[in-house]
Design a protein around this motif. Structure first.
Motif, PDB file in Angstrom:
ATOM      1  N   THR B  24       0.395  26.802   4.666  1.00 43.33           N
ATOM      2  CA  THR B  24      -0.400  27.071   5.865  1.00 43.33           C
ATOM      3  C   THR B  24       0.415  27.927   6.829  1.00 43.33           C
ATOM      4  OG1 THR B  24       0.411  24.973   6.686  1.00 43.33           O
ATOM      5  CG2 THR B  24      -1.822  25.004   5.813  1.00 43.33           C
ATOM      6  N   ASP B  25      -0.300  28.662   7.671  1.00 40.43           N
ATOM      7  CA  ASP B  25       0.367  29.447   8.714  1.00 40.43           C
ATOM      8  C   ASP B  25       0.407  28.614   9.989  1.00 40.43           C
ATOM      9  OD1 ASP B  25       0.262  31.345   6.813  1.00 40.43           O
ATOM     10  OD2 ASP B  25      -0.243  32.971   8.203  1.00 40.43           O
ATOM     11  N   GLU B 163       8.668  33.483  -4.103  1.00 39.34           N
ATOM     12  CA  GLU B 163       7.308  33.115  -3.711  1.00 39.34           C
ATOM     13  C   GLU B 163       6.891  33.824  -2.418  1.00 39.34           C
ATOM     14  OE1 GLU B 163       5.225  28.982  -2.549  1.00 39.34           O
ATOM     15  OE2 GLU B 163       6.950  28.901  -3.875  1.00 39.34           O
ATOM     16  N   ALA B 164       7.872  34.015  -1.529  1.00 31.71           N
ATOM     17  CA  ALA B 164       7.573  34.655  -0.246  1.00 31.71           C
ATOM     18  C   ALA B 164       7.303  36.144  -0.408  1.00 31.71           C
ATOM     19  CB  ALA B 164       8.726  34.434   0.718  1.00 31.71           C
ATOM     20  N   LEU B 165       7.646  36.692  -1.592  1.00 31.43           N
ATOM     21  CA  LEU B 165       7.529  38.139  -1.766  1.00 31.43           C
ATOM     22  C   LEU B 165       6.243  38.535  -2.489  1.00 31.43           C
ATOM     23  CD1 LEU B 165      11.179  38.825  -2.907  1.00 31.43           C
ATOM     24  CD2 LEU B 165      10.204  39.147  -0.651  1.00 31.43           C
ATOM     25  N   GLY B 166       5.473  37.526  -2.908  1.00 36.08           N
ATOM     26  CA  GLY B 166       4.267  37.818  -3.677  1.00 36.08           C
ATOM     27  C   GLY B 166       3.337  38.778  -2.941  1.00 36.08           C
ATOM     28  N   MET B 258       6.493  38.353  11.904  1.00 35.85           N
ATOM     29  CA  MET B 258       7.488  37.330  12.210  1.00 35.85           C
ATOM     30  C   MET B 258       7.410  36.162  11.233  1.00 35.85           C
ATOM     31  SD  MET B 258       9.431  37.970  14.785  1.00 35.85           S
ATOM     32  CE  MET B 258       9.566  39.240  16.036  1.00 35.85           C
ATOM     33  N   ASN B 259       6.306  36.067  10.491  1.00 37.86           N
ATOM     34  CA  ASN B 259       6.117  34.883   9.646  1.00 37.86           C
ATOM     35  C   ASN B 259       7.098  34.859   8.496  1.00 37.86           C
ATOM     36  OD1 ASN B 259       4.156  33.997  11.219  1.00 37.86           O
ATOM     37  ND2 ASN B 259       2.523  34.038   9.690  1.00 37.86           N
ATOM     38  N   ARG B 260       7.551  33.692   8.161  1.00 38.65           N
ATOM     39  CA  ARG B 260       8.440  33.522   7.023  1.00 38.65           C
ATOM     40  C   ARG B 260       8.128  32.203   6.349  1.00 38.65           C
ATOM     41  NH1 ARG B 260      13.978  33.783   9.659  1.00 38.65           N
ATOM     42  NH2 ARG B 260      13.052  35.787  10.127  1.00 38.65           N
ATOM     43  N   LEU B 261       8.415  32.169   5.039  1.00 39.62           N
ATOM     44  CA  LEU B 261       8.142  30.940   4.282  1.00 39.62           C
ATOM     45  C   LEU B 261       9.242  29.931   4.574  1.00 39.62           C
ATOM     46  CD1 LEU B 261       6.179  29.831   2.096  1.00 39.62           C
ATOM     47  CD2 LEU B 261       7.947  30.414   0.459  1.00 39.62           C
ATOM     48  N   VAL B 262       8.833  28.756   5.034  1.00 43.34           N
ATOM     49  CA  VAL B 262       9.793  27.717   5.395  1.00 43.34           C
ATOM     50  C   VAL B 262       9.421  26.450   4.635  1.00 43.34           C
ATOM     51  CG1 VAL B 262      10.623  26.262   7.272  1.00 43.34           C
ATOM     52  CG2 VAL B 262      10.211  28.681   7.677  1.00 43.34           C
ATOM     53  N   ARG B 263      10.412  25.758   4.135  1.00 46.98           N
ATOM     54  CA  ARG B 263      10.149  24.491   3.446  1.00 46.98           C
ATOM     55  C   ARG B 263      10.705  23.352   4.285  1.00 46.98           C
ATOM     56  NH1 ARG B 263      12.213  22.146  -2.218  1.00 46.98           N
ATOM     57  NH2 ARG B 263      10.683  20.488  -2.346  1.00 46.98           N
ATOM     58  N   ILE B 264       9.872  22.342   4.475  1.00 53.86           N
ATOM     59  CA  ILE B 264      10.309  21.140   5.194  1.00 53.86           C
ATOM     60  C   ILE B 264      10.442  20.034   4.172  1.00 53.86           C
ATOM     61  CG2 ILE B 264       9.786  19.570   7.082  1.00 53.86           C
ATOM     62  CD1 ILE B 264       7.964  21.660   8.227  1.00 53.86           C
ATOM     63  N   ARG B 273       6.521  19.774   2.910  1.00 57.35           N
ATOM     64  CA  ARG B 273       5.548  20.833   3.184  1.00 57.35           C
ATOM     65  C   ARG B 273       6.175  22.192   2.946  1.00 57.35           C
ATOM     66  NH1 ARG B 273       1.559  19.385   7.169  1.00 57.35           N
ATOM     67  NH2 ARG B 273       0.304  17.851   6.049  1.00 57.35           N
ATOM     68  N   ARG B 274       5.332  23.160   2.679  1.00 55.00           N
ATOM     69  CA  ARG B 274       5.746  24.552   2.706  1.00 55.00           C
ATOM     70  C   ARG B 274       4.814  25.252   3.671  1.00 55.00           C
ATOM     71  NH1 ARG B 274       5.179  26.845  -2.892  1.00 55.00           N
ATOM     72  NH2 ARG B 274       3.924  24.969  -2.844  1.00 55.00           N
ATOM     73  N   LEU B 275       5.330  26.045   4.570  1.00 54.07           N
ATOM     74  CA  LEU B 275       4.447  26.730   5.509  1.00 54.07           C
ATOM     75  C   LEU B 275       5.062  28.049   5.935  1.00 54.07           C
ATOM     76  CD1 LEU B 275       6.041  25.881   8.350  1.00 54.07           C
ATOM     77  CD2 LEU B 275       4.789  23.784   7.977  1.00 54.07           C
ATOM     78  N   ARG B 276       4.193  28.876   6.506  1.00 55.23           N
ATOM     79  CA  ARG B 276       4.690  30.135   7.063  1.00 55.23           C
ATOM     80  C   ARG B 276       4.752  29.973   8.557  1.00 55.23           C
ATOM     81  NH1 ARG B 276       4.836  34.193   3.441  1.00 55.23           N
ATOM     82  NH2 ARG B 276       3.680  33.760   1.535  1.00 55.23           N
ATOM     83  N   THR B 277       5.931  30.131   9.104  1.00 56.64           N
ATOM     84  CA  THR B 277       6.068  30.025  10.543  1.00 56.64           C
ATOM     85  C   THR B 277       7.069  31.085  10.991  1.00 56.64           C
ATOM     86  OG1 THR B 277       6.436  28.486  12.357  1.00 56.64           O
ATOM     87  CG2 THR B 277       7.864  28.247  10.455  1.00 56.64           C
ATOM     88  N   HIS B 278       7.451  31.036  12.240  1.00 53.46           N
ATOM     89  CA  HIS B 278       8.254  32.118  12.815  1.00 53.46           C
ATOM     90  C   HIS B 278       9.634  31.587  13.179  1.00 53.46           C
ATOM     91  CE1 HIS B 278       7.261  29.951  16.453  1.00 53.46           C
ATOM     92  NE2 HIS B 278       6.028  29.898  15.993  1.00 53.46           N
TER      93      HIS B 278
END
Lengths: 260, 421
Positions: B24-25, B163-166, B258-264, B273-278
């Protein structure tokens, strides 16, 4: 902050675990006398560790038991309490504790103590080992190498040279047994042996070569005496071998990258 | 020996609950502009408190290099500017306000090499670069001897960078082209697993390097050490592949995503979770509904090298939530005095220590040089290519509790002072 478990004491405990087969067979063959000798050596070392904890705030280490086992197994026989205590005290204090305890020592304290006893009291007989005890060195080395606490390259280097020596007929069975036990207990000590891979190969090979040399040309020497002397010299050469291995590594990187 | 070294490294296991599928973003209600991890930066704020700023617009610049700007990660109102004495940037907090818009830059500026640098510096890409030796962002006019683009991450619980580069291959290629103009040396694309999809990038100075899956094989410092060592006069930069794709987007559209793939992840969560945040996202908001009951601590970064933080650090792409344990009872003072004064204790050279450095350098002599403060030996063994995060695994394995990383930082700072003098 999360922490892993490869502290000094973990390594000492794993070393002890690796030496258990050797210790068990030796105690089984030696009986009460062996147990008494081990207890005495451990007591003397324990007292010195306590003294250095109280005076120098050096925490005691389980490695004291490893040292005790090595000295008790390899010390000359029938020394008596006073001589044995003197030798153990010299080895443990001058070989380990004055440098800051196990992990900061330059040579193995057991090697120093045994060399001191051997050269100081030459009239006493060195012990001999029966085949079951010598064979128990194999699982000890195997467990130690598998756990990563004994340097695999060093053991391989020594075994390689030893195999050549046996093939050439230069090593008799008693020398081979003693050399194997000394290899596991003294030479392969992770702290006092070489710390680079190349240095470890050469360190092991050097030990093997020295054993062959002494066994061939040192007339009248007992097998354990030969092995302990070879261990002492190989251990003293370890820093030099490391230095050479590092110089080689740095030179190779310079050639490849133009810088380190 | 090659077949032995391919499997080098360790995979320390950290508990984490199952991950919820889907990405999710998320734009957090509050966000902060934080300085990059590394040496402190002195800044001049370009905005006032309560001012409305667009996403991507400059909110502060370096005090002695005003061309290098820090930009707002979200559109919003400036809530608080916190500077430490000496104008050291602590944080600039923004309240979200989507109506503030997005800053657009002129991509034509990048037609010349100097213009490209100026665009990267004014659009806020520059702080995403990191230089070695010493860490931190590069100086304004510095030319690196090589640039590493990291599309591999072996840290425990880290997200997969590929995965972030797809779907962003074109932007990535454009970013590569831009990076190649910043250096005269190679631009190395480090990836693990199957490198086949990226083969088309390899041309001229752009190279592909395959890394293993065990940590620290894809740690940037270990890659730098193996591929193109950094030296005092030969700095090497590294940047995350996702940031290169963002640079490509900036060059195409004029807007920096600014969005980047982040894993919590981590043992203190109910679900990962995996999400796109800044960058600078509010970690409490990100973890609020998924944290397990009980006290916990939120780290920006991996469990090995992360630090407890309120905001997501600029280059970080993972958040670790761990249960907070009570501090162990203090020992009697006499026992502490007798057993704890010697520090963390000496490192015993074992196979575990060698593997903690990926078997790329003589670990025991290196650790001994660090402990003894022997700068020259440590530099010969590759100190200048490494930063704290590269020795984090060794620190963890040896149970040194951060002492090894502190020793490395102290030595790097000392060498930098001597070199500058």
């Amino acid at each position: 902050m999360m922490r892993g478990l490869w502290t000094r004491e973990t390594v000492a405990a794993l070393l002890l675990a690796a030496y258990l087969p050797l210790a068990a067979f030796w105690l089984w063959m030696g009986g009460v006398a062996a147990l008494g000798q081990l207890g005495l050596v451990a007591l003397v070392i324990g007292i010195w560790h306590l003294v250095f904890m109280l005076l120098r705030a050096q925490p005691p280490s389980l490695a004291a038991l490893v040292t005790a086992l090595a000295i008790a197994m390899l010390a000359p026989e029938n020394l008596g309490v006073f001589r044995l205590s003197l030798g153990v005290s010299f080895g443990v204090v001058m070989g380990e504790l004055v440098f800051g305890g196990w992990g900061r020592n330059v040579v193995n304290p057991a090697t120093v103590a045994l060399a001191f006893l051997g050269f100081g009291f030459p009239t006493f007989d060195w012990p001999g080992f029966d085949a079951p005890v010598a064979w128990a060195a194999l699982p000890a080395a195997g467990i130690g190498v598998a756990l990563g606490v004994l340097p695999a390259a060093l053991v391989a280097g020594a075994v390689g040279v030893g195999a050549l020596g046996v093939a050439a007929g230069l090593l008799s069975d008693p020398v081979l047994f003693a050399a194997g036990i000394v290899l596991v207990l003294l030479v392969a000590d992770p702290v006092a042996s070489a710390a680079t891979t190349v240095g470890r190969w050469i360190n092991g090979a050097l030990y093997g070569c020295l054993v062959i040399l002494f066994a061939t040309y040192w007339t009248g020497a007992a097998p354990v005496q030969v092995a302990v002397s070879a261990a002492l010299l190989a251990s003293l050469a370890a820093p030099l071998l490391d230095e050479a291995a590092l110089a080689l590594w740095i030179a190779r990187r310079r050639r490849r990258h133009g810088r380190t | 020996m090659a077949f032995l070294s391919t499997g080098a490294g360790l995979n320390p296991e950290f508990q984490s609950p199952l991950e919820v599928s889907g990405t999710t973003d998320v734009i957090t209600e509050e966000a902060a502009l934080c300085p990059p991890v590394g040496p402190a930066v002195r800044v001049t704020p370009l905005v006032q408190e309560d001012e409305v700023v667009a996403r991507g617009s400059a909110v502060a610049c370096l005090r002695h290099n005003p061309e290098i700007c820090f930009t707002a990660p979200i559109a919003g109102r400036v809530a608080r500017i916190t500077l430490q004495p000496g104008r050291l940037l602590s944080e600039i907090v923004l309240f979200r306000d989507d109506g503030a818009g997005v800053e657009t830059h002129d991509p034509k500026l990048a037609e010349t090499d100097a213009g490209l640098r100026r665009l990267m510096q004014s659009a806020g890409v520059w702080p995403w670069l990191r230089r070695r030796p010493f860490g931190g962002m590069p100086a304004q006019g510095e030319t690196p001897s090589a640039i590493l683009v990291m599309a591999a991450d072996t840290r425990p619980l880290s997200p997969d960078p590929v995965e972030a580069l797809g779907g962003r291959e074109e932007d990535l290629a454009r970013g590569f082209g831009a990076l190649a103009r910043l250096t005269n040396g190679p631009v190395v694309f480090c990836t693990h697993g199957d490198a086949a999809p990226w083969r088309s990038f390899a041309s001229g100075r752009i190279q592909i390097a395959e890394r293993g899956t065990r940590h620290p094989q894809a740690s940037a410092g270990i890659c730098v050490h193996g591929l193109c060592p950094a030296g005092l006069d030969t700095p090497v930069w590294d940047i995350h592949a996702e940031d290169v794709a963002a640079l490509g987007t900036l060059l195409r559209t004029g807007i920096l995503p600014m969005n980047r793939l982040v894993r919590i992840a981590g043992a203190g969560l109910r679900e990962a979770r995996r999400l796109r945040t800044h960058p600078g996202a509010d970690l409490r908001q990100l973890t609020r509904r998924i944290a397990a009951p009980g006290a916990h601590v939120i780290l920006s970064g991996s469990p090995l090298d992360g630090h407890a933080a309120h905001w997501l650090a600029p280059r970080h792409r993972q958040v670790t939530v761990l249960p907070r344990y009570e501090a162990p009872r203090r020992q009697h003072w006499l026992v502490s005095a007798l057993t704890e004064t010697a520090g963390a204790g000496p490192a015993i050279p074992t196979a575990a220590l060698t593997q903690a450095f990926g078997a790329v350098l003589p670990a025991a002599p290196f650790i001994r040089a660090l402990e003894a403060g022997d700068d020259e030996t440590a530099m010969n063994l590759g100190l200048l290519s490494l930063l704290e995060e590269d020795v984090a695994l060794a620190d963890y394995v040896l149970c040194h509790g951060g002492q090894l990383m502190a020793q490395l930082r102290a030595m790097l700072d000392r060498i930098r002072r001597e070199y500058a003098a």
